[in-house]
Design an enzyme around this catalytic site. Structure first.
Site, PDB file in Angstrom:
ATOM      1  N   GLU A 225      49.258  48.743  46.060  1.00  0.00           N
ATOM      2  CA  GLU A 225      48.778  47.386  46.388  1.00  0.00           C
ATOM      3  C   GLU A 225      49.867  46.358  46.083  1.00  0.00           C
ATOM      4  O   GLU A 225      50.524  46.440  45.050  1.00  0.00           O
ATOM      5  CB  GLU A 225      47.530  47.068  45.567  1.00  0.00           C
TER       6      GLU A 225
ATOM      7  N   ARG B 114      34.115  39.893  49.501  1.00  0.00           N
ATOM      8  CA  ARG B 114      33.494  38.583  49.388  1.00  0.00           C
ATOM      9  C   ARG B 114      34.477  37.565  48.847  1.00  0.00           C
ATOM     10  O   ARG B 114      34.574  36.449  49.316  1.00  0.00           O
ATOM     11  CB  ARG B 114      32.289  38.663  48.438  1.00  0.00           C
TER      12      ARG B 114
ATOM     13  N   ALA C 139      30.081  40.366  51.021  1.00  0.00           N
ATOM     14  CA  ALA C 139      30.982  41.200  51.820  1.00  0.00           C
ATOM     15  C   ALA C 139      30.223  41.917  52.946  1.00  0.00           C
ATOM     16  O   ALA C 139      30.768  42.136  54.028  1.00  0.00           O
ATOM     17  CB  ALA C 139      31.681  42.203  50.907  1.00  0.00           C
TER      18      ALA C 139
HETATM   19  P1  FAD Z   1      30.125  41.863  47.350  1.00  0.00           P
HETATM   20  O1  FAD Z   1      30.094  43.235  47.852  1.00  0.00           O
HETATM   21  O2  FAD Z   1      29.560  40.787  48.207  1.00  0.00           O
HETATM   22  O3  FAD Z   1      29.400  41.864  45.923  1.00  0.00           O
HETATM   23  C1  FAD Z   1      29.511  40.717  45.076  1.00  0.00           C
HETATM   24  C2  FAD Z   1      28.275  40.621  44.177  1.00  0.00           C
HETATM   25  O4  FAD Z   1      27.137  40.282  44.973  1.00  0.00           O
HETATM   26  C3  FAD Z   1      27.911  41.912  43.453  1.00  0.00           C
HETATM   27  O5  FAD Z   1      27.405  41.557  42.186  1.00  0.00           O
HETATM   28  C4  FAD Z   1      26.828  42.519  44.318  1.00  0.00           C
HETATM   29  O6  FAD Z   1      25.951  43.359  43.573  1.00  0.00           O
HETATM   30  C5  FAD Z   1      26.130  41.267  44.834  1.00  0.00           C
HETATM   31  N1  FAD Z   1      25.524  41.443  46.163  1.00  0.00           N
HETATM   32  C6  FAD Z   1      26.068  42.068  47.228  1.00  0.00           C
HETATM   33  N2  FAD Z   1      25.232  42.004  48.296  1.00  0.00           N
HETATM   34  C7  FAD Z   1      24.147  41.310  47.888  1.00  0.00           C
HETATM   35  C8  FAD Z   1      22.957  40.915  48.508  1.00  0.00           C
HETATM   36  N3  FAD Z   1      22.690  41.224  49.787  1.00  0.00           N
HETATM   37  N4  FAD Z   1      22.059  40.192  47.774  1.00  0.00           N
HETATM   38  C9  FAD Z   1      22.304  39.857  46.482  1.00  0.00           C
HETATM   39  N5  FAD Z   1      23.432  40.226  45.840  1.00  0.00           N
HETATM   40  C10 FAD Z   1      24.334  40.937  46.527  1.00  0.00           C
HETATM   41  N6  FAD Z   1      39.607  39.208  45.510  1.00  0.00           N
HETATM   42  C11 FAD Z   1      40.377  38.381  46.242  1.00  0.00           C
HETATM   43  O7  FAD Z   1      40.191  37.152  46.200  1.00  0.00           O
HETATM   44  N7  FAD Z   1      41.384  38.873  47.049  1.00  0.00           N
HETATM   45  C12 FAD Z   1      41.642  40.206  47.130  1.00  0.00           C
HETATM   46  O8  FAD Z   1      42.546  40.605  47.853  1.00  0.00           O
HETATM   47  C13 FAD Z   1      40.842  41.117  46.366  1.00  0.00           C
HETATM   48  N8  FAD Z   1      41.031  42.453  46.445  1.00  0.00           N
HETATM   49  C14 FAD Z   1      40.191  43.295  45.756  1.00  0.00           C
HETATM   50  C15 FAD Z   1      40.345  44.693  45.896  1.00  0.00           C
HETATM   51  C16 FAD Z   1      39.525  45.571  45.203  1.00  0.00           C
HETATM   52  C17 FAD Z   1      39.699  47.057  45.374  1.00  0.00           C
HETATM   53  C18 FAD Z   1      38.509  45.061  44.332  1.00  0.00           C
HETATM   54  C19 FAD Z   1      37.638  46.003  43.546  1.00  0.00           C
HETATM   55  C20 FAD Z   1      38.329  43.690  44.200  1.00  0.00           C
HETATM   56  C21 FAD Z   1      39.158  42.793  44.912  1.00  0.00           C
HETATM   57  N9  FAD Z   1      39.000  41.403  44.821  1.00  0.00           N
HETATM   58  C22 FAD Z   1      39.803  40.554  45.551  1.00  0.00           C
HETATM   59  C23 FAD Z   1      37.969  40.827  43.936  1.00  0.00           C
HETATM   60  C24 FAD Z   1      36.632  40.585  44.679  1.00  0.00           C
HETATM   61  O9  FAD Z   1      36.800  39.612  45.679  1.00  0.00           O
HETATM   62  C25 FAD Z   1      35.621  40.107  43.634  1.00  0.00           C
HETATM   63  O10 FAD Z   1      35.327  41.140  42.746  1.00  0.00           O
HETATM   64  C26 FAD Z   1      34.346  39.471  44.186  1.00  0.00           C
HETATM   65  O11 FAD Z   1      33.668  38.872  43.086  1.00  0.00           O
HETATM   66  C27 FAD Z   1      33.373  40.455  44.824  1.00  0.00           C
HETATM   67  O12 FAD Z   1      33.808  40.894  46.031  1.00  0.00           O
HETATM   68  P2  FAD Z   1      33.021  42.082  46.794  1.00  0.00           P
HETATM   69  O13 FAD Z   1      33.650  42.231  48.103  1.00  0.00           O
HETATM   70  O14 FAD Z   1      32.894  43.256  45.918  1.00  0.00           O
HETATM   71  O15 FAD Z   1      31.587  41.373  46.957  1.00  0.00           O
END
Ligand code: FAD
Length: 286
Positions: free
Chosen positions: A17, A106, A124
Site C-alpha cells: 500500500e 466509507r 461503503a
Molecule cells: P463501512 O463499511 O461503511 O462501515 C463503517 C461503520 O458503519 C462500521 O461501524 C459499520 O459496522 C457501520 N455500518 C456499515 N453499514 C451500515 C448500515 N447499513 N447501517 C448502520 N451501520 C452500518 N480511509 C481513508 O480515508 N482513505 C483510505 O484510503 C482508506 N483505506 C483503508 C483501507 C483499509 C484496508 C481499511 C481497513 C481502512 C481504510 N480506511 C481509509 C479507513 C476507513 O475509511 C475507515 O475505517 C472508515 O471509518 C470506515 O470505512 P468502511 O469502508 O469500512 O465503512
C-alpha cells in the site's frame, strides 16, 4: 489485471500500500518510492484516497503510475467526503488509465462535521451498490477487532455481510498484531457465509512513537510481546526498523503456514521496509 483473478490462482499473494502526495506536495518522491516498490513484484499495489490530507485527485495519478510500472493498481475510493458527481468523474479517469480495481470505502468525516453533506453516500455499501453494475473488481475493508463506530462485533459482521452481498470480490483487513485475532475473525466470517477472499493487512511498525496513537484510533490490540519491542527499541530508529521488519515477517510466515494466501503490507511509501520483508519471504512465496 483484476485482483479477484490474481487471488483465484491460489498462489501466495503479497501486495503493498502507498499513499499519494498531499495537495501541492511534489509527486517525484512518491513516484520514486512506487518505482522501487514495483521492483519487488508485488501482486498489486493499492493507493490510499485522501487519507493524508486532501490528496484525492492525486490517488488517480499515482494509481496510473503504478500501472505504468507493470503492477496492477487498486485505487481506494471513499464516499462520505465525495459527491456523487466527483465519484463518477474519478471512475471515468480510472477507467481511462486502465485501473481495474477499486477499494470501496466509507472514509471518515472531517472533525468539524457531524453528518455527510446531502446527496453523499452514508456507508461503503452504498458505493458498492452504485459501482457493482460496472466491470471493476471491487474490494472493501473489514475489521478483525470490530470497527470503532460499531458497539458489537456481530453487528459489524452483519454490515459486512450486506456489503459483500452488494457485490464485493474480496475484503482487506485493518492491521492486527496478533494473528489469533485474525484466525478467530476469519472463522466467524466463514460461519456467517462470507466466502470471498480475505486479505490480511500487516503493518510493519518501524516508528515506535506513532504506534500508540494509531492503535488508539483504530482500537488495535497490542500484544505484550509487541509492546516489549516498542518499549525496548522504540527510541532507536535502526533498532525499531530491524525489530518491526522481523515482527511483520514472523506474522506473515505464520499466516502463510496456517493457510492464508494473501497478505497486504501497509508499506507506507517505505521501499526499504518492503525490500527487507520480501527478501525474508523469498523461499516462501517463490
Ligand atoms: P463501512 O463499511 O461503511 O462501515 C463503517 C461503520 O458503519 C462500521 O461501524 C459499520 O459496522 C457501520 N455500518 C456499515 N453499514 C451500515 C448500515 N447499513 N447501517 C448502520 N451501520 C452500518 N480511509 C481513508 O480515508 N482513505 C483510505 O484510503 C482508506 N483505506 C483503508 C483501507 C483499509 C484496508 C481499511 C481497513 C481502512 C481504510 N480506511 C481509509 C479507513 C476507513 O475509511 C475507515 O475505517 C472508515 O471509518 C470506515 O470505512 P468502511 O469502508 O469500512 O465503512
Amino acid at each position: 489485471m483484476k485482483i479477484k483473478d490474481i487471488l483465484a490462482t491460489g498462489k501466495p499473494s503479497v501486495s503493498f500500500e502507498v499513499f499519494p502526495p498531499k495537495k501541492d506536495a511534489p509527486f517525484e518522491p512518491v513516484r520514486d518510492a512506487v518505482a522501487r516498490l514495483a521492483l519487488q513484484k508485488p501482486s498489486f499495489m493499492s493507493v490510499t484516497y485522501g487519507a493524508s490530507g486532501n490528496a484525492q485527485a492525486n490517488t488517480v495519478e499515482i494509481a496510473s503510475f503504478v500501472q505504468k510500472c507493470g503492477v496492477p493498481a487498486l485505487a481506494h475510493l471513499t464516499c462520505l467526503s465525495s459527491s456523487r458527481d466527483r465519484i463518477a468523474e474519478e471512475l471515468k479517469t480510472l477507467r481511462t488509465a486502465g485501473v481495474e480495481n477499486i477499494l470501496c470505502l466509507r472514509g471518515d468525516l472531517p472533525k468539524d462535521a457531524s453528518e455527510p453533506p446531502p446527496g453523499h453516500f452514508n456507508h461503503a455499501v452504498d458505493l458498492v451498490r452504485e459501482l457493482r453494475p460496472s466491470p471493476f473488481c471491487l474490494g472493501g475493508a473489514c475489521y478483525p477487532e470490530c470497527h470503532p463506530d460499531c458497539a458489537h462485533m456481530e453487528d459489524d459482521i452483519s454490515h459486512l455481510c450486506e456489503k459483500v452481498e452488494a457485490g464485493l470480490d474480496f475484503i482487506t483487513t485493518q492491521m492486527f498484531f496478533d494473528n489469533n485475532i485474525f484466525y478467530r475473525y476469519l472463522a466467524k466470517l466463514r460461519s456467517r457465509g462470507i466466502t470471498v477472499p480475505v486479505i490480511a493487512g500487516i503493518m510493519p511498525v518501524t516508528n515506535g512513537r506513532q504506534i500508540d496513537r494509531i492503535c488508539k484510533l483504530s482500537g488495535t490490540y497490542l500484544p505484550s510481546r509487541f509492546k516489549a519491542i516498542v518499549d525496548r527499541f522504540g527510541d532507536s530508529q535502526q533498532a525499531m526498523l530491524d525489530a518491526g521488519v522481523a515482527y511483520a515477517t514472523e506474522q506473515i510466515v505464520d499466516l502463510f503456514a496456517n493457510g492464508s494466501n494473501a497478505v497486504h503490507i501497509y508499506t507506507m511509501n517505505k521501499p526499504e521496509v518492503a525490500e527487507r520483508i520480501m527478501s525474508n519471504l523469498r523461499g516462501i512465496i517463490g
